[in-house]
Write a protein that holds these residues in place. Sequence first.
Motif, PDB file in Angstrom:
ATOM      1  N   VAL A  33     -35.783 -90.329 -73.734  1.00 20.11           N
ATOM      2  CA  VAL A  33     -35.887 -88.788 -73.162  1.00 20.11           C
ATOM      3  C   VAL A  33     -34.979 -88.056 -74.053  1.00 20.11           C
ATOM      4  O   VAL A  33     -34.430 -89.086 -74.511  1.00 20.11           O
ATOM      5  N   ILE A  34     -35.970 -87.513 -75.085  1.00 20.59           N
ATOM      6  CA  ILE A  34     -34.290 -86.757 -76.043  1.00 20.59           C
ATOM      7  C   ILE A  34     -34.179 -85.246 -75.949  1.00 20.59           C
ATOM      8  O   ILE A  34     -33.043 -84.899 -76.321  1.00 20.59           O
ATOM      9  N   LEU A  35     -35.131 -84.654 -74.616  1.00 20.62           N
ATOM     10  CA  LEU A  35     -34.979 -83.001 -74.707  1.00 20.62           C
ATOM     11  C   LEU A  35     -34.728 -82.766 -73.613  1.00 20.62           C
ATOM     12  O   LEU A  35     -36.230 -83.085 -72.635  1.00 20.62           O
ATOM     13  N   THR A  36     -33.878 -82.406 -72.513  1.00 14.61           N
ATOM     14  CA  THR A  36     -34.045 -81.705 -70.826  1.00 14.61           C
ATOM     15  C   THR A  36     -33.482 -80.492 -70.932  1.00 14.61           C
ATOM     16  O   THR A  36     -32.748 -79.852 -71.842  1.00 14.61           O
ATOM     17  N   VAL A  37     -34.722 -79.803 -70.522  1.00  5.66           N
ATOM     18  CA  VAL A  37     -34.399 -78.205 -70.181  1.00  5.66           C
ATOM     19  C   VAL A  37     -34.347 -77.770 -68.860  1.00  5.66           C
ATOM     20  O   VAL A  37     -35.180 -78.763 -67.872  1.00  5.66           O
ATOM     21  N   ARG A  38     -33.402 -77.239 -68.468  1.00  8.10           N
ATOM     22  CA  ARG A  38     -32.975 -77.746 -67.296  1.00  8.10           C
ATOM     23  C   ARG A  38     -32.884 -75.576 -66.403  1.00  8.10           C
ATOM     24  O   ARG A  38     -32.309 -74.610 -67.244  1.00  8.10           O
ATOM     25  N   GLY A  39     -32.802 -74.968 -65.304  1.00 13.00           N
ATOM     26  CA  GLY A  39     -33.138 -74.012 -65.252  1.00 13.00           C
ATOM     27  C   GLY A  39     -32.795 -73.615 -63.672  1.00 13.00           C
ATOM     28  O   GLY A  39     -33.866 -74.894 -63.488  1.00 13.00           O
ATOM     29  N   PRO A  40     -32.529 -72.433 -63.348  1.00 12.70           N
ATOM     30  CA  PRO A  40     -32.660 -72.089 -61.902  1.00 12.70           C
ATOM     31  C   PRO A  40     -34.383 -72.591 -61.393  1.00 12.70           C
ATOM     32  O   PRO A  40     -34.908 -72.576 -60.152  1.00 12.70           O
ATOM     33  N   ASP A  41     -34.926 -72.193 -61.767  1.00  8.33           N
ATOM     34  CA  ASP A  41     -36.782 -71.502 -61.424  1.00  8.33           C
ATOM     35  C   ASP A  41     -37.397 -71.972 -62.738  1.00  8.33           C
ATOM     36  O   ASP A  41     -38.605 -71.743 -63.424  1.00  8.33           O
ATOM     37  N   LEU A  42     -37.487 -73.780 -62.884  1.00  9.84           N
ATOM     38  CA  LEU A  42     -38.423 -73.815 -64.342  1.00  9.84           C
ATOM     39  C   LEU A  42     -40.283 -74.115 -63.469  1.00  9.84           C
ATOM     40  O   LEU A  42     -40.113 -75.350 -62.440  1.00  9.84           O
ATOM     41  N   LYS A  43     -40.732 -73.686 -63.630  1.00 12.65           N
ATOM     42  CA  LYS A  43     -42.144 -73.944 -63.479  1.00 12.65           C
ATOM     43  C   LYS A  43     -43.160 -75.018 -63.498  1.00 12.65           C
ATOM     44  O   LYS A  43     -43.553 -75.084 -62.561  1.00 12.65           O
ATOM     45  N   ASN A  44     -42.509 -75.834 -64.312  1.00 16.52           N
ATOM     46  CA  ASN A  44     -42.907 -76.302 -64.669  1.00 16.52           C
ATOM     47  C   ASN A  44     -42.341 -78.344 -64.933  1.00 16.52           C
ATOM     48  O   ASN A  44     -42.641 -79.286 -65.612  1.00 16.52           O
ATOM     49  N   ALA A  45     -41.300 -78.266 -63.789  1.00 16.94           N
ATOM     50  CA  ALA A  45     -40.449 -79.191 -64.153  1.00 16.94           C
ATOM     51  C   ALA A  45     -40.787 -80.977 -63.793  1.00 16.94           C
ATOM     52  O   ALA A  45     -42.304 -81.073 -62.849  1.00 16.94           O
ATOM     53  N   ASN A  46     -40.780 -81.503 -64.003  1.00 14.90           N
ATOM     54  CA  ASN A  46     -41.524 -83.132 -64.215  1.00 14.90           C
ATOM     55  C   ASN A  46     -40.580 -84.053 -63.492  1.00 14.90           C
ATOM     56  O   ASN A  46     -41.252 -85.323 -63.436  1.00 14.90           O
ATOM     57  N   VAL A  47     -39.411 -83.799 -63.864  1.00 14.63           N
ATOM     58  CA  VAL A  47     -38.325 -84.861 -63.534  1.00 14.63           C
ATOM     59  C   VAL A  47     -37.393 -83.723 -62.841  1.00 14.63           C
ATOM     60  O   VAL A  47     -36.310 -83.789 -63.486  1.00 14.63           O
ATOM     61  N   ALA A  48     -37.415 -84.546 -61.885  1.00  9.46           N
ATOM     62  CA  ALA A  48     -36.170 -83.885 -60.519  1.00  9.46           C
ATOM     63  C   ALA A  48     -35.159 -82.993 -60.818  1.00  9.46           C
ATOM     64  O   ALA A  48     -34.884 -82.460 -60.722  1.00  9.46           O
ATOM     65  N   GLY A  49     -36.509 -81.834 -60.971  1.00 15.46           N
ATOM     66  CA  GLY A  49     -36.004 -80.267 -60.941  1.00 15.46           C
ATOM     67  C   GLY A  49     -35.738 -80.206 -62.188  1.00 15.46           C
ATOM     68  O   GLY A  49     -35.725 -78.929 -62.630  1.00 15.46           O
ATOM     69  N   THR A  50     -36.346 -81.006 -63.348  1.00 18.17           N
ATOM     70  CA  THR A  50     -35.660 -80.555 -64.500  1.00 18.17           C
ATOM     71  C   THR A  50     -36.504 -80.558 -65.807  1.00 18.17           C
ATOM     72  O   THR A  50     -38.645 -81.588 -64.600  1.00 18.17           O
ATOM     73  N   ALA A  90     -43.778 -74.867 -71.918  1.00 14.05           N
ATOM     74  CA  ALA A  90     -44.110 -75.943 -71.940  1.00 14.05           C
ATOM     75  C   ALA A  90     -43.389 -76.247 -69.998  1.00 14.05           C
ATOM     76  O   ALA A  90     -43.604 -76.669 -69.256  1.00 14.05           O
ATOM     77  N   ALA A  91     -42.163 -75.728 -70.109  1.00 15.41           N
ATOM     78  CA  ALA A  91     -40.781 -76.495 -69.354  1.00 15.41           C
ATOM     79  C   ALA A  91     -41.591 -75.007 -68.197  1.00 15.41           C
ATOM     80  O   ALA A  91     -40.960 -75.162 -67.260  1.00 15.41           O
ATOM     81  N   GLY A  92     -42.198 -73.783 -68.966  1.00 18.67           N
ATOM     82  CA  GLY A  92     -42.673 -72.985 -67.232  1.00 18.67           C
ATOM     83  C   GLY A  92     -41.167 -72.637 -67.730  1.00 18.67           C
ATOM     84  O   GLY A  92     -40.515 -71.835 -65.743  1.00 18.67           O
ATOM     85  N   ALA A  93     -40.006 -71.810 -68.214  1.00 17.98           N
ATOM     86  CA  ALA A  93     -38.693 -71.105 -68.318  1.00 17.98           C
ATOM     87  C   ALA A  93     -38.658 -69.325 -68.260  1.00 17.98           C
ATOM     88  O   ALA A  93     -39.956 -70.062 -69.119  1.00 17.98           O
ATOM     89  N   HIS A  94     -38.293 -68.938 -67.557  1.00 15.41           N
ATOM     90  CA  HIS A  94     -37.699 -67.868 -68.159  1.00 15.41           C
ATOM     91  C   HIS A  94     -36.340 -67.448 -68.763  1.00 15.41           C
ATOM     92  O   HIS A  94     -35.843 -68.030 -67.017  1.00 15.41           O
TER      93      HIS A  94
END
Length: 171
Positions: A33-50, A90-94
Amino acid sequence: MNLLSKLLAAAVAIGGFAAVSPAYSLDKPTGDVILTVRGPDLKNANVAGTAQFDRDMLRALEQRTGTMETPWTSGKVEFSGPLLRAVLKAAGAHGQSLKIVALNDYSADVPFEDADKLDTMLALTMNGKDMSVREKGPLFLIYPFDLDPSLYNEKYFSRSVWQIKDIEVSE
């Protein structure tokens, strides 16, 4: 059934179908893993809400390549990598704001609209080679200085984080 009733029934059917169709799914990374996107409402989280990405996942997204001068390199350099908006999609981030965080915990606040309105990229390569940590990698936020010379100023330089590890999305 009259025409209006038929149209209403069709609209309900289509709406119902859309509601039960599967959402976009982000695969789990198989490499480092080289990048983790975090946020309160990721639509496409793939690992533990990230939303976590390995290099191959990032390469599979919409890419940009640009040759430009920067304050951090000598002469013209070719950068290539996924568009920031493609990563966020891709992360579903807004949201309204992004906090771009480097490996050494340096961070910069970047308006979400910089991803939407500008062809900002998360450069994976410089002059065709993967960027190592020593060379400002694994990811470097690059603004499209080659497309819009008015961006070549301290405001955008301060947002151009290198050695990126995390993006935190907020409202």
